[in-house]
Design an enzyme around this catalytic site. Sequence first.
Site, mmCIF file in Angstrom:
data_model
loop_
_atom_site.group_PDB
_atom_site.id
_atom_site.type_symbol
_atom_site.label_atom_id
_atom_site.label_comp_id
_atom_site.label_asym_id
_atom_site.label_seq_id
_atom_site.Cartn_x
_atom_site.Cartn_y
_atom_site.Cartn_z
ATOM 1 N N HIS A 178 -22.174 17.649 -3.462
ATOM 2 C CA HIS A 178 -22.137 16.261 -3.537
ATOM 3 C C HIS A 178 -21.815 15.778 -2.304
ATOM 4 O O HIS A 178 -21.466 14.514 -2.315
ATOM 5 C CB HIS A 178 -21.388 15.638 -4.798
ATOM 6 C CG HIS A 178 -20.192 16.572 -4.800
ATOM 7 N ND1 HIS A 178 -19.734 17.028 -6.238
ATOM 8 C CD2 HIS A 178 -19.152 16.797 -4.102
ATOM 9 C CE1 HIS A 178 -18.665 17.759 -6.005
ATOM 10 N NE2 HIS A 178 -18.102 17.570 -4.669
ATOM 11 N N TYR A 229 -14.448 23.965 10.154
ATOM 12 C CA TYR A 229 -16.018 24.698 10.456
ATOM 13 C C TYR A 229 -16.116 24.755 12.008
ATOM 14 O O TYR A 229 -17.260 25.369 12.453
ATOM 15 C CB TYR A 229 -17.161 23.894 9.780
ATOM 16 C CG TYR A 229 -16.849 23.587 8.362
ATOM 17 C CD1 TYR A 229 -16.400 24.649 7.573
ATOM 18 C CD2 TYR A 229 -17.257 22.462 7.671
ATOM 19 C CE1 TYR A 229 -16.035 24.487 6.219
ATOM 20 C CE2 TYR A 229 -17.349 22.495 6.277
ATOM 21 C CZ TYR A 229 -16.762 23.385 5.566
ATOM 22 O OH TYR A 229 -16.572 23.152 4.353
#
Length: 488
Positions: free
Chosen positions: A171, A258
Amino acid sequence: MSFKIAIIGAGSVGFTKKLFTDILCVPEFSDIEFALTDLSEHNLQMIKAILDRIVEANKLPTRVTATTDRRKALEGARYVISCVRVGGLEAYADDIRIPLKYGIDQCVGDTICAGGILYGQRNIPVILDFCKDILEVAEPGAKFLNYANPMAMNTWAAIEYGKVDTVGLCHGVQHGAEQIAEVLGAKSHSELDYVCSGINHQTWFIDLRLNGRKIGKDELVAAFEAHPVYSQQEKLRIDVLKRFGVYSTESNGHLSEYLPWYRKRPDEITRWIDMSDWIHGETGGYLRYSTETRNWFETEYPQFLEAASKPLDVSKRSNEHASHILEALETNRVYRGHFNVKNAGIITNLPQDAIIESPGFVDRFGINMASGITLPEACAATCMASTNVQRMSVHAAVTGDIDLLKLAVLHDPLVGAVSTPEEVWQMVDEMVVAQARWLPQYADAVPAAKERLSKSMVKTRDWAGAARRKVRSIEELRAEKTALKQAG
């Protein structure tokens, strides 16, 4: 219509309830069967009681079964939804705790980085067991909808090795779009159109239109910097927007781990994060949140059960993809969303075998992806680094090759920015030994890892991280909830 949906990991009570109520918002789906399965009989009975209460309150013919026998739950299922966390919070705590000893400070640790890679090692053997059962006992051609993280690794394994028709669902895109609509002053989310593409948790809004008008980088930067809340909560995300020219779907905390640039030193971490909520970068933030949520649910269960007696409100159907995909496949009402599938030419400048997240349309003929998308070069480079880590991680998980696992961790962007090869080798040994009960593929490697650890000279430290908060007690949570009500 009458068909069967199996939910694996249905003991994720809140999320299972959301999926269940979303699906029942489709009028044609009232007469279907939900088969719940989980390792925890306790959690299964809690969620079954809630769902039974919903069915009863709405006078529906829907059938709900619950069993710890996974194959029984999967028998004849047309759709299988996975939301499992192998090892639970106990293993997850090690995903955060052990890397901290080597200077690696993670906010979430469920996608890549040291924690996400080990999470994948625990999940992938189980995902492949799911696939075997689906092929053997589910309805022929059954579709596997994976919600479990690490999304790309799990979906990659299910497609490449499990040979099951699989789509990964998340989502993040929807949440990012809601933010953009808000800062641009849209009256409703429907005024914003967008194309988002990349890999899961590193997806990029490469085309934005507000009421048909194209939104450029400068306008978007100005809108975020003028926002009284997001300008503080999303500092790192806004900085990436300024440098890359496009906005990332993921939260400040997710995105920070990340990349190799923002969490490499403690002073840099505190500079870029915001402590108003865990998702903006708190050390081990999602672990703390998950622990508190579990404790809160156990204590407040009677209230959750009582709330299940209320009539279904179709207007509150969530933007989770699952119910909309099933509706499109079964009724031919077309749905547009962003899905995780094998690339195979969808994104021109990412590897063919990568699991990408990109726009697609669903109808009775299946999920039809929009092909020929080219990412901005900086976005592609960032996605490529993670994709290479994911590929090695998947192959290591399937083969039980601990050397390949160490190379995957070594090539992780944040790990590589913080740790030396010697530290990575010892850290992986330590994590594999600590989580051995959930890593059957590494059983033969564990004795040698223990031997190496007994002789290691690599120094570690006792470090809680740059921005760690303690888990709040039920009493503290209740007091804070009461205070918020009074303030509101």
